[in-house]
Design a protein around this motif. Sequence first.
Motif, PDB file in Angstrom:
ATOM      1  N   VAL A  44      38.976   2.808  10.758  1.00 42.73           N
ATOM      2  CA  VAL A  44      38.497   4.088  10.237  1.00 42.73           C
ATOM      3  C   VAL A  44      37.333   3.862   9.260  1.00 42.73           C
ATOM      4  CG1 VAL A  44      39.131   6.114   8.868  1.00 42.73           C
ATOM      5  CG2 VAL A  44      40.735   5.202  10.558  1.00 42.73           C
ATOM      6  N   LEU A  45      37.488   2.889   8.357  1.00 42.28           N
ATOM      7  CA  LEU A  45      36.412   2.577   7.422  1.00 42.28           C
ATOM      8  C   LEU A  45      35.163   2.096   8.166  1.00 42.28           C
ATOM      9  CD1 LEU A  45      38.428   0.665   4.669  1.00 42.28           C
ATOM     10  CD2 LEU A  45      37.435   2.937   4.468  1.00 42.28           C
ATOM     11  N   ALA A  46      35.379   1.248   9.166  1.00 49.88           N
ATOM     12  CA  ALA A  46      34.247   0.704   9.915  1.00 49.88           C
ATOM     13  C   ALA A  46      33.500   1.800  10.671  1.00 49.88           C
ATOM     14  CB  ALA A  46      34.741  -0.363  10.890  1.00 49.88           C
ATOM     15  N   ALA A  47      34.233   2.752  11.240  1.00 47.26           N
ATOM     16  CA  ALA A  47      33.588   3.831  11.991  1.00 47.26           C
ATOM     17  C   ALA A  47      32.751   4.719  11.077  1.00 47.26           C
ATOM     18  CB  ALA A  47      34.648   4.669  12.704  1.00 47.26           C
ATOM     19  N   ALA A  48      33.324   5.084   9.916  1.00 47.82           N
ATOM     20  CA  ALA A  48      32.554   5.877   8.962  1.00 47.82           C
ATOM     21  C   ALA A  48      31.346   5.087   8.464  1.00 47.82           C
ATOM     22  CB  ALA A  48      33.438   6.287   7.786  1.00 47.82           C
ATOM     23  N   GLY A  49      31.541   3.781   8.227  1.00 43.08           N
ATOM     24  CA  GLY A  49      30.438   2.938   7.778  1.00 43.08           C
ATOM     25  C   GLY A  49      29.338   2.811   8.810  1.00 43.08           C
ATOM     26  N   THR A  50      29.695   2.878  10.086  1.00 47.56           N
ATOM     27  CA  THR A  50      28.685   2.760  11.141  1.00 47.56           C
ATOM     28  C   THR A  50      27.634   3.861  11.016  1.00 47.56           C
ATOM     29  OG1 THR A  50      30.311   1.773  12.645  1.00 47.56           O
ATOM     30  CG2 THR A  50      28.335   2.713  13.645  1.00 47.56           C
ATOM     31  N   VAL A  51      28.064   5.066  10.681  1.00 53.23           N
ATOM     32  CA  VAL A  51      27.116   6.170  10.488  1.00 53.23           C
ATOM     33  C   VAL A  51      26.196   5.871   9.301  1.00 53.23           C
ATOM     34  CG1 VAL A  51      26.855   8.639  10.085  1.00 53.23           C
ATOM     35  CG2 VAL A  51      28.795   7.795  11.422  1.00 53.23           C
ATOM     36  N   LEU A  52      26.769   5.367   8.214  1.00 50.53           N
ATOM     37  CA  LEU A  52      25.977   5.077   7.024  1.00 50.53           C
ATOM     38  C   LEU A  52      24.995   3.931   7.274  1.00 50.53           C
ATOM     39  CD1 LEU A  52      28.775   5.312   4.296  1.00 50.53           C
ATOM     40  CD2 LEU A  52      27.268   7.108   5.165  1.00 50.53           C
ATOM     41  N   PHE A  53      25.438   2.915   8.021  1.00 50.29           N
ATOM     42  CA  PHE A  53      24.538   1.809   8.337  1.00 50.29           C
ATOM     43  C   PHE A  53      23.359   2.302   9.170  1.00 50.29           C
ATOM     44  CE2 PHE A  53      28.532  -1.083   8.356  1.00 50.29           C
ATOM     45  CZ  PHE A  53      28.596  -0.995   6.971  1.00 50.29           C
ATOM     46  N   GLY A  54      23.636   3.245  10.076  1.00 51.40           N
ATOM     47  CA  GLY A  54      22.549   3.803  10.876  1.00 51.40           C
ATOM     48  C   GLY A  54      21.532   4.542  10.024  1.00 51.40           C
ATOM     49  N   VAL A  55      22.020   5.295   9.037  1.00 51.08           N
ATOM     50  CA  VAL A  55      21.116   5.993   8.120  1.00 51.08           C
ATOM     51  C   VAL A  55      20.282   4.989   7.334  1.00 51.08           C
ATOM     52  CG1 VAL A  55      21.001   7.495   6.094  1.00 51.08           C
ATOM     53  CG2 VAL A  55      22.593   8.028   7.956  1.00 51.08           C
ATOM     54  N   LEU A  56      20.913   3.902   6.889  1.00 48.86           N
ATOM     55  CA  LEU A  56      20.194   2.868   6.151  1.00 48.86           C
ATOM     56  C   LEU A  56      19.123   2.227   7.023  1.00 48.86           C
ATOM     57  CD1 LEU A  56      20.141   1.232   3.462  1.00 48.86           C
ATOM     58  CD2 LEU A  56      21.616  -0.434   4.608  1.00 48.86           C
ATOM     59  N   PHE A  57      19.460   1.934   8.265  1.00 52.79           N
ATOM     60  CA  PHE A  57      18.502   1.347   9.203  1.00 52.79           C
ATOM     61  C   PHE A  57      17.292   2.263   9.381  1.00 52.79           C
ATOM     62  CE2 PHE A  57      16.797   0.554  13.425  1.00 52.79           C
ATOM     63  CZ  PHE A  57      16.773  -0.835  13.506  1.00 52.79           C
ATOM     64  N   ALA A  58      17.562   3.552   9.576  1.00 51.20           N
ATOM     65  CA  ALA A  58      16.469   4.519   9.753  1.00 51.20           C
ATOM     66  C   ALA A  58      15.617   4.631   8.488  1.00 51.20           C
ATOM     67  CB  ALA A  58      17.039   5.877  10.145  1.00 51.20           C
ATOM     68  N   SER A  59      16.254   4.516   7.318  1.00 53.24           N
ATOM     69  CA  SER A  59      15.505   4.580   6.061  1.00 53.24           C
ATOM     70  C   SER A  59      14.547   3.404   5.934  1.00 53.24           C
ATOM     71  CB  SER A  59      16.480   4.599   4.879  1.00 53.24           C
ATOM     72  OG  SER A  59      17.317   5.732   4.922  1.00 53.24           O
ATOM     73  N   ALA A  60      14.977   2.226   6.399  1.00 51.46           N
ATOM     74  CA  ALA A  60      14.090   1.065   6.368  1.00 51.46           C
ATOM     75  C   ALA A  60      12.887   1.283   7.276  1.00 51.46           C
ATOM     76  CB  ALA A  60      14.857  -0.183   6.796  1.00 51.46           C
ATOM     77  N   ILE A  61      13.118   1.890   8.436  1.00 53.15           N
ATOM     78  CA  ILE A  61      12.002   2.197   9.337  1.00 53.15           C
ATOM     79  C   ILE A  61      11.042   3.193   8.680  1.00 53.15           C
ATOM     80  CG2 ILE A  61      11.404   3.286  11.541  1.00 53.15           C
ATOM     81  CD1 ILE A  61      13.984   2.147  12.690  1.00 53.15           C
ATOM     82  N   ASP A  62      11.607   4.140   7.929  1.00 56.89           N
ATOM     83  CA  ASP A  62      10.781   5.111   7.216  1.00 56.89           C
ATOM     84  C   ASP A  62       9.873   4.409   6.204  1.00 56.89           C
ATOM     85  OD1 ASP A  62       9.962   7.753   6.313  1.00 56.89           O
ATOM     86  OD2 ASP A  62      11.202   7.394   4.551  1.00 56.89           O
ATOM     87  N   VAL A  63      10.413   3.406   5.495  1.00 52.87           N
ATOM     88  CA  VAL A  63       9.598   2.643   4.545  1.00 52.87           C
ATOM     89  C   VAL A  63       8.469   1.915   5.277  1.00 52.87           C
ATOM     90  CG1 VAL A  63       9.605   0.691   2.937  1.00 52.87           C
ATOM     91  CG2 VAL A  63      11.467   2.363   2.875  1.00 52.87           C
ATOM     92  N   LEU A  64       8.784   1.332   6.423  1.00 51.04           N
ATOM     93  CA  LEU A  64       7.790   0.566   7.178  1.00 51.04           C
ATOM     94  C   LEU A  64       6.765   1.460   7.872  1.00 51.04           C
ATOM     95  CD1 LEU A  64      10.147  -2.119   8.771  1.00 51.04           C
ATOM     96  CD2 LEU A  64       8.437  -2.506   6.993  1.00 51.04           C
ATOM     97  N   SER A  65       7.036   2.744   7.959  1.00 58.90           N
ATOM     98  CA  SER A  65       6.109   3.642   8.659  1.00 58.90           C
ATOM     99  C   SER A  65       4.769   3.776   7.942  1.00 58.90           C
ATOM    100  CB  SER A  65       6.745   5.029   8.830  1.00 58.90           C
ATOM    101  OG  SER A  65       6.937   5.656   7.562  1.00 58.90           O
ATOM    102  N   ASP A  66       4.730   3.470   6.647  1.00 58.55           N
ATOM    103  CA  ASP A  66       3.487   3.577   5.895  1.00 58.55           C
ATOM    104  C   ASP A  66       2.676   2.283   5.889  1.00 58.55           C
ATOM    105  OD1 ASP A  66       4.046   6.180   5.263  1.00 58.55           O
ATOM    106  OD2 ASP A  66       4.980   5.709   3.327  1.00 58.55           O
ATOM    107  N   VAL A  67       3.172   1.260   6.574  1.00 61.28           N
ATOM    108  CA  VAL A  67       2.496  -0.042   6.591  1.00 61.28           C
ATOM    109  C   VAL A  67       1.309  -0.004   7.552  1.00 61.28           C
ATOM    110  CG1 VAL A  67       2.749  -2.466   7.250  1.00 61.28           C
ATOM    111  CG2 VAL A  67       4.573  -1.321   5.963  1.00 61.28           C
ATOM    112  N   HIS A  68       0.205  -0.605   7.147  1.00 65.54           N
ATOM    113  CA  HIS A  68      -0.939  -0.789   8.047  1.00 65.54           C
ATOM    114  C   HIS A  68      -0.644  -1.993   8.930  1.00 65.54           C
ATOM    115  CE1 HIS A  68      -4.916  -1.218   9.693  1.00 65.54           C
ATOM    116  NE2 HIS A  68      -5.041  -2.432   9.160  1.00 65.54           N
ATOM    117  N   TRP A  69      -0.553  -1.768  10.232  1.00 62.84           N
ATOM    118  CA  TRP A  69      -0.077  -2.817  11.120  1.00 62.84           C
ATOM    119  C   TRP A  69      -1.208  -3.731  11.597  1.00 62.84           C
ATOM    120  CZ3 TRP A  69       4.710  -3.960  10.825  1.00 62.84           C
ATOM    121  CH2 TRP A  69       5.633  -2.979  10.491  1.00 62.84           C
TER     122      TRP A  69
END
Length: 442
Positions: free
Chosen positions: A357-382
């Motif tokens: 149960v903890l792992a399943a709820a955490g999976t949603v939070l980990f996904g949000v964290l992953f997406a937040s990291a992508i949001d940070v990288l979206s401003d990078v000049h590639w």
Amino acid sequence: MAVRSTVDAPVSVFDVGIDDKVRVSSAVGLGIQNILGMAGLLIFPALIGTAFKLSAGDTAYLYGVTFMTSGLVVILQSVLLLRLPIIQGPYAGSLAALLAVGHGPGGLGAAFGSMTVAGLIWCVLAVPARRFGPVAYLARFVRDPIICGVLVLTLATQLTSTALPNWIGTPNSPGFPWVNVVAGGVAAALVIALTLLPKGTLLRRGAVLVAVIAGTLVYALLAPTSFAAVGENLGVTVPTPFPFGFAVRGDLVLIFFVTLLPAVAESIATYDIVARWGGQELSGHRVAQGVFGEVLGSTVGAVFGGMSTLAYPDNIGLLRVTKVGSRYVTLATGVILLVLGGLGPFDRLLQAIPLPVLAAAGTVLFGVLFASAIDVLSDVHWSRDNLILVGFPFITSIGGLFVPASTLNAMPTVVQLVLGQPLILGTVLLVVLKLAFTLRRD
């Protein structure tokens, strides 16, 4: 070196700001929700107890000290030092180091003694200085959006190894597979559904707490579940200095010192993200205060047989989901952790919550964290340099998770730790490549 300033954040993503106060009842409810999101807090002491064949009493002591160490650091960070809604919990890198070296000469006494010395060295390096200090320089380096984004991206990806696998469970677990899948599915679905409710809704703020309770009830209905142990161990946990003995080995001091570097770097990256979400300025001095609180708490924890702490990624995802950024909620979390650490029945109650149960709820939070990291990288000049700087450390460090155990066992302990912990390997590669590219441009 390009540094992303937290001052430039246009608006806060929080409905309740970092410095906003909340009702005591709300703070307590959200605080309990924070604790339920700290999977490592609920799992790591048991892993140490199993690995070193500790008695039930010693394992219960580890739980108490781990709770109290985390609570102390969270309180320091909330109102005295960093002043951000950061939850600190036991660090997987320290756990890996303990498991790797704790069976050697001196046993756990030498491991915890050496961890204490390594923590003291970090405390000296992290003493807050307004003009110059090693941590202030490290902060300027880490807060480059590429470094910050890749560290969080690596950490979120590493957490996948504790998400779906723990959700499904193992063949010898009571609810494997369908009870685990169903109960966890209920928890994950509720986290998502309640998070999508309108702004300011009470159920939205308590999404994870409600989801974990519902998932636990479903699990209890479908599989044999006992809460009888909650009434056992009614005593109070009293921290004891070096409960496993004391010794110091130079090689172990080096291992624990190096192990703390990525934890510090990841925490700084987390500070930056949360400060941007709250639209707050994050000076080098303020970062140094946060790091000092983290390593001070880690040192105190090691003295009493606890683990080093770092900013918990699970709870950062929780901030984004609930949109409650108040540091007074994390203050309440710290107080609750201190209380739970000293009272056996509460520890037993939290241990009774099914891991799937903890792992399943955490999976949603980990996904949000992953997406937040992508949001940070979206401003990078590639540019070409940045493509290599992001891609190579990320792929290589995550690849370490798939190195066969037989290969790791044939290598020195330090190499095993580096390859087995993507955050450590990723940090090393990021630092080396960033410095190399900077020197080449100069």
